[in-house]
Design a protein around this motif. Sequence first.
Motif, PDB file in Angstrom:
ATOM      1  N   ALA A 194      -9.697 -12.756  -1.971  1.00 56.06           N
ATOM      2  CA  ALA A 194      -9.426 -12.059  -3.423  1.00 56.06           C
ATOM      3  C   ALA A 194      -9.862 -10.477  -3.106  1.00 56.06           C
ATOM      4  CB  ALA A 194     -10.350 -12.554  -4.533  1.00 56.06           C
ATOM      5  N   ARG A 195     -11.088 -10.309  -2.469  1.00 60.92           N
ATOM      6  CA  ARG A 195     -11.562  -9.044  -2.121  1.00 60.92           C
ATOM      7  C   ARG A 195     -10.745  -8.108  -1.311  1.00 60.92           C
ATOM      8  NH1 ARG A 195     -17.765 -11.316  -0.731  1.00 60.92           N
ATOM      9  NH2 ARG A 195     -18.469 -11.469  -3.154  1.00 60.92           N
ATOM     10  N   ALA A 196      -9.934  -8.810  -0.511  1.00 61.22           N
ATOM     11  CA  ALA A 196      -9.065  -8.291   0.537  1.00 61.22           C
ATOM     12  C   ALA A 196      -7.856  -7.788  -0.321  1.00 61.22           C
ATOM     13  CB  ALA A 196      -8.534  -8.966   1.754  1.00 61.22           C
ATOM     14  N   GLU A 197      -7.288  -8.711  -1.181  1.00 58.80           N
ATOM     15  CA  GLU A 197      -6.317  -8.049  -1.735  1.00 58.80           C
ATOM     16  C   GLU A 197      -6.566  -7.317  -2.886  1.00 58.80           C
ATOM     17  OE1 GLU A 197      -3.501  -9.331  -2.013  1.00 58.80           O
ATOM     18  OE2 GLU A 197      -3.132 -11.128  -0.809  1.00 58.80           O
ATOM     19  N   VAL A 198      -7.820  -7.170  -3.744  1.00 53.92           N
ATOM     20  CA  VAL A 198      -8.176  -5.832  -4.242  1.00 53.92           C
ATOM     21  C   VAL A 198      -8.169  -4.599  -3.771  1.00 53.92           C
ATOM     22  CG1 VAL A 198     -10.372  -5.003  -5.225  1.00 53.92           C
ATOM     23  CG2 VAL A 198      -9.586  -7.051  -6.326  1.00 53.92           C
ATOM     24  N   ILE A 199      -8.700  -4.563  -2.675  1.00 50.94           N
ATOM     25  CA  ILE A 199      -8.759  -3.502  -1.749  1.00 50.94           C
ATOM     26  C   ILE A 199      -7.041  -3.122  -1.542  1.00 50.94           C
ATOM     27  CG2 ILE A 199      -9.045  -2.281   0.373  1.00 50.94           C
ATOM     28  CD1 ILE A 199     -11.676  -4.071   0.410  1.00 50.94           C
ATOM     29  N   ARG A 200      -6.430  -3.812  -1.183  1.00 51.49           N
ATOM     30  CA  ARG A 200      -4.738  -3.565  -0.730  1.00 51.49           C
ATOM     31  C   ARG A 200      -4.222  -3.228  -1.932  1.00 51.49           C
ATOM     32  NH1 ARG A 200       0.319  -6.048  -1.400  1.00 51.49           N
ATOM     33  NH2 ARG A 200       1.505  -5.390   0.161  1.00 51.49           N
ATOM     34  N   ASN A 201      -4.513  -3.720  -3.273  1.00 50.10           N
ATOM     35  CA  ASN A 201      -3.729  -3.365  -4.591  1.00 50.10           C
ATOM     36  C   ASN A 201      -4.288  -1.988  -4.849  1.00 50.10           C
ATOM     37  OD1 ASN A 201      -2.521  -5.779  -4.991  1.00 50.10           O
ATOM     38  ND2 ASN A 201      -4.033  -6.672  -6.001  1.00 50.10           N
ATOM     39  N   TYR A 202      -5.651  -1.456  -4.767  1.00 51.44           N
ATOM     40  CA  TYR A 202      -6.341  -0.310  -4.895  1.00 51.44           C
ATOM     41  C   TYR A 202      -5.344   0.748  -4.135  1.00 51.44           C
ATOM     42  CZ  TYR A 202      -8.574   3.863  -5.400  1.00 51.44           C
ATOM     43  OH  TYR A 202      -9.120   5.361  -5.336  1.00 51.44           O
ATOM     44  N   LEU A 203      -5.135   0.422  -2.746  1.00 48.07           N
ATOM     45  CA  LEU A 203      -4.285   1.417  -1.809  1.00 48.07           C
ATOM     46  C   LEU A 203      -3.058   1.475  -2.316  1.00 48.07           C
ATOM     47  CD1 LEU A 203      -5.587   0.158   1.601  1.00 48.07           C
ATOM     48  CD2 LEU A 203      -6.714   1.920   0.318  1.00 48.07           C
ATOM     49  N   LEU A 204      -2.368   0.439  -2.689  1.00 56.65           N
ATOM     50  CA  LEU A 204      -1.032   0.713  -3.252  1.00 56.65           C
ATOM     51  C   LEU A 204      -0.964   1.475  -4.501  1.00 56.65           C
ATOM     52  CD1 LEU A 204       0.550  -3.069  -2.694  1.00 56.65           C
ATOM     53  CD2 LEU A 204       0.204  -1.044  -1.197  1.00 56.65           C
ATOM     54  N   ALA A 215      -3.285  -8.052   3.683  1.00 53.92           N
ATOM     55  CA  ALA A 215      -4.784  -8.337   3.121  1.00 53.92           C
ATOM     56  C   ALA A 215      -5.124  -9.712   3.756  1.00 53.92           C
ATOM     57  CB  ALA A 215      -4.727  -8.259   1.578  1.00 53.92           C
ATOM     58  N   ARG A 216      -6.248  -9.801   4.252  1.00 48.99           N
ATOM     59  CA  ARG A 216      -6.498 -11.066   4.866  1.00 48.99           C
ATOM     60  C   ARG A 216      -8.242 -11.232   4.621  1.00 48.99           C
ATOM     61  NH1 ARG A 216      -4.489 -14.675   8.876  1.00 48.99           N
ATOM     62  NH2 ARG A 216      -5.504 -16.525   8.635  1.00 48.99           N
ATOM     63  N   GLY A 217      -8.308 -12.623   3.989  1.00 48.57           N
ATOM     64  CA  GLY A 217      -9.814 -13.090   3.890  1.00 48.57           C
ATOM     65  C   GLY A 217     -10.226 -14.126   4.993  1.00 48.57           C
ATOM     66  N   TYR A 218     -11.092 -13.653   5.823  1.00 51.90           N
ATOM     67  CA  TYR A 218     -11.473 -14.634   6.927  1.00 51.90           C
ATOM     68  C   TYR A 218     -12.789 -15.556   6.688  1.00 51.90           C
ATOM     69  CZ  TYR A 218      -8.335 -12.513   9.665  1.00 51.90           C
ATOM     70  OH  TYR A 218      -6.861 -11.869  10.293  1.00 51.90           O
ATOM     71  N   GLY A 219     -13.112 -15.383   5.364  1.00 49.06           N
ATOM     72  CA  GLY A 219     -14.467 -16.230   5.066  1.00 49.06           C
ATOM     73  C   GLY A 219     -15.629 -15.893   5.981  1.00 49.06           C
ATOM     74  N   SER A 220     -16.241 -16.794   6.573  1.00 50.59           N
ATOM     75  CA  SER A 220     -17.469 -16.687   7.490  1.00 50.59           C
ATOM     76  C   SER A 220     -17.196 -16.759   8.814  1.00 50.59           C
ATOM     77  CB  SER A 220     -18.510 -17.815   6.860  1.00 50.59           C
ATOM     78  OG  SER A 220     -18.157 -19.167   7.150  1.00 50.59           O
ATOM     79  N   THR A 221     -15.832 -17.141   8.849  1.00 49.28           N
ATOM     80  CA  THR A 221     -15.332 -17.412  10.426  1.00 49.28           C
ATOM     81  C   THR A 221     -15.305 -16.110  11.516  1.00 49.28           C
ATOM     82  OG1 THR A 221     -12.858 -16.614  10.033  1.00 49.28           O
ATOM     83  CG2 THR A 221     -13.464 -19.014   9.549  1.00 49.28           C
TER      84      THR A 221
END
Length: 246
Positions: A194-204, A215-221
């Motif tokens: 969700a955080r990665a998508e929010v940043i991508r959406n702002y850039l767009l 946008a990609r979320g990697y959790g704690s991996t």
Amino acid sequence: MAILAFNRQQLLPLTALTMLVVVGVLTLLSLLFKQSVIETDLLQRTRQALVEAGLPADIVHFSGRDGILTGTVASDADAERLLAVVSGVYGVRAVSNRLIPVNVPIVVTTQGTPEPLPAPSGGLHAPSKKYPIEQIDLSAIQFEYSKAELNAEAINALQKVIAELKKTPSMKIEVSAHTDNQGTALGNMAVTQARAEVIRNYLLSQDIDAKQVKARGYGSTRPVADNANEEGARQNRRIEITVLEE
């Protein structure tokens, strides 16, 4: 006497031209000063109106009499309330709504299929720092626990990213979000996506081509430090930029 008269004839047009230039410069400076005063006045009154309405006040700025709303909000309804308040301030001519509602409850790809969990990393992750855009300090991008909302500091930090992407339109990047090992694996994946998508959406929203940003979320991996202490956990709660194609 003839020479003197000739020199006067030459000086008159030059003097008139000089005066026109001076008047033009003074007029321009006056207009710029007036615009700055108008923008400051509108900004102060608009932010006061937003505060009185119980809404965030740092999402608006002005270009002349035109307001611009940027940042993230919790829902479409909040975006509509913000737009209504700003539009209702006396003196505001028009409002450009670039607000991004944050309502991404689960991890999805752009095709709408579940995003597979990355395999846990066996060691510490070493982020790429090859390109200038990868070297931009994004430490100001911080999120509240279990939330995915950009604040003013985060938006300011993204301006350099926007500048680099506009400078190189052929560049494609991945915006990745990471966190520490607190919480469940699925929960961490959901919130970082969700955080990665929010940043991508702002850039767009800032006229960046959608093809340039993944946008990609990697959790704690992909930890970059040991989660056993707070300093290490803090370093793991981060945003990264990785160049996929130059």
